[in-house]
Design a protein around this motif. Sequence first.
Motif, PDB file in Angstrom:
ATOM      1  N   VAL A   1       5.114   0.266   3.852  1.00 40.51           N
ATOM      2  CA  VAL A   1       6.194  -0.095   2.937  1.00 40.51           C
ATOM      3  C   VAL A   1       7.534   0.087   3.648  1.00 40.51           C
ATOM      4  CG1 VAL A   1       7.345   0.583   0.786  1.00 40.51           C
ATOM      5  CG2 VAL A   1       4.852   0.502   0.905  1.00 40.51           C
TER       6      VAL A   1
ATOM      7  N   TYR B   1      10.592   2.215  -0.432  1.00 41.13           N
ATOM      8  CA  TYR B   1       9.768   2.570  -1.595  1.00 41.13           C
ATOM      9  C   TYR B   1      10.350   2.130  -2.936  1.00 41.13           C
ATOM     10  CZ  TYR B   1       6.646   5.292   1.357  1.00 41.13           C
ATOM     11  OH  TYR B   1       5.752   5.683   2.300  1.00 41.13           O
TER      12      TYR B   1
ATOM     13  N   TYR C   1       9.951  -1.570  -3.259  1.00 36.11           N
ATOM     14  CA  TYR C   1       8.532  -1.919  -3.326  1.00 36.11           C
ATOM     15  C   TYR C   1       7.978  -1.671  -4.731  1.00 36.11           C
ATOM     16  CZ  TYR C   1       3.565  -1.966  -2.029  1.00 36.11           C
ATOM     17  OH  TYR C   1       2.225  -2.244  -1.951  1.00 36.11           O
TER      18      TYR C   1
ATOM     19  N   TYR D   1       7.119  -4.986  -6.639  1.00 45.25           N
ATOM     20  CA  TYR D   1       5.681  -5.214  -6.469  1.00 45.25           C
ATOM     21  C   TYR D   1       4.854  -4.271  -7.336  1.00 45.25           C
ATOM     22  CZ  TYR D   1       1.070  -5.636  -4.428  1.00 45.25           C
ATOM     23  OH  TYR D   1      -0.286  -5.835  -4.274  1.00 45.25           O
TER      24      TYR D   1
ATOM     25  N   ARG E   1       4.816  -8.892  -1.148  1.00 46.20           N
ATOM     26  CA  ARG E   1       4.311  -7.700  -0.459  1.00 46.20           C
ATOM     27  C   ARG E   1       4.154  -7.944   1.033  1.00 46.20           C
ATOM     28  NH1 ARG E   1      -0.615  -6.312   1.199  1.00 46.20           N
ATOM     29  NH2 ARG E   1      -1.736  -7.736  -0.165  1.00 46.20           N
TER      30      ARG E   1
ATOM     31  N   LEU F   1       8.347  -7.044   1.526  1.00 48.05           N
ATOM     32  CA  LEU F   1       8.414  -5.639   1.132  1.00 48.05           C
ATOM     33  C   LEU F   1       7.667  -4.680   2.049  1.00 48.05           C
ATOM     34  CD1 LEU F   1       7.887  -6.265  -2.677  1.00 48.05           C
ATOM     35  CD2 LEU F   1      10.052  -5.838  -1.488  1.00 48.05           C
ATOM     36  N   SER F   2       6.897  -5.231   2.982  1.00 50.84           N
ATOM     37  CA  SER F   2       6.132  -4.361   3.874  1.00 50.84           C
ATOM     38  C   SER F   2       6.109  -4.932   5.283  1.00 50.84           C
ATOM     39  CB  SER F   2       4.699  -4.187   3.361  1.00 50.84           C
ATOM     40  OG  SER F   2       3.937  -5.351   3.616  1.00 50.84           O
TER      41      SER F   2
END
Length: 101
Positions: A6, A9, A12, A16, A77, A81-82
């Motif tokens: 991630v 956080y 995320y 998500y 994601r 986001l990652s």
Amino acid sequence: MGQITVKDYPEYIDKYGMPVASLVTKYGGEFLVASRSAEELEGEWYGNWTVVVRFPSKDAALAFYNSTEYAPLLDARTNKLSNGGNLVIVEGLHHMLYPNK
């Protein structure tokens, strides 16, 4: 089960984690683990976020993962986001003990 790296956080969880939670429930799943904490006992553990979700069947897990509702969350994601991760489906003990159910 997933091991995700991630980036941020709070972002995320907001973009998500919260939206995916209701979708997982819709497909019969439940979160067993969602944590930043993992203690390596052997080997290497990748990522900084671990998640374990139980679905009633492999078909239910795949229906969730391949759904049109999940597609934009999956894109967010993996692409925003990652920094990647691992995601696997593992059939549980019940499947081994009762293969015809």
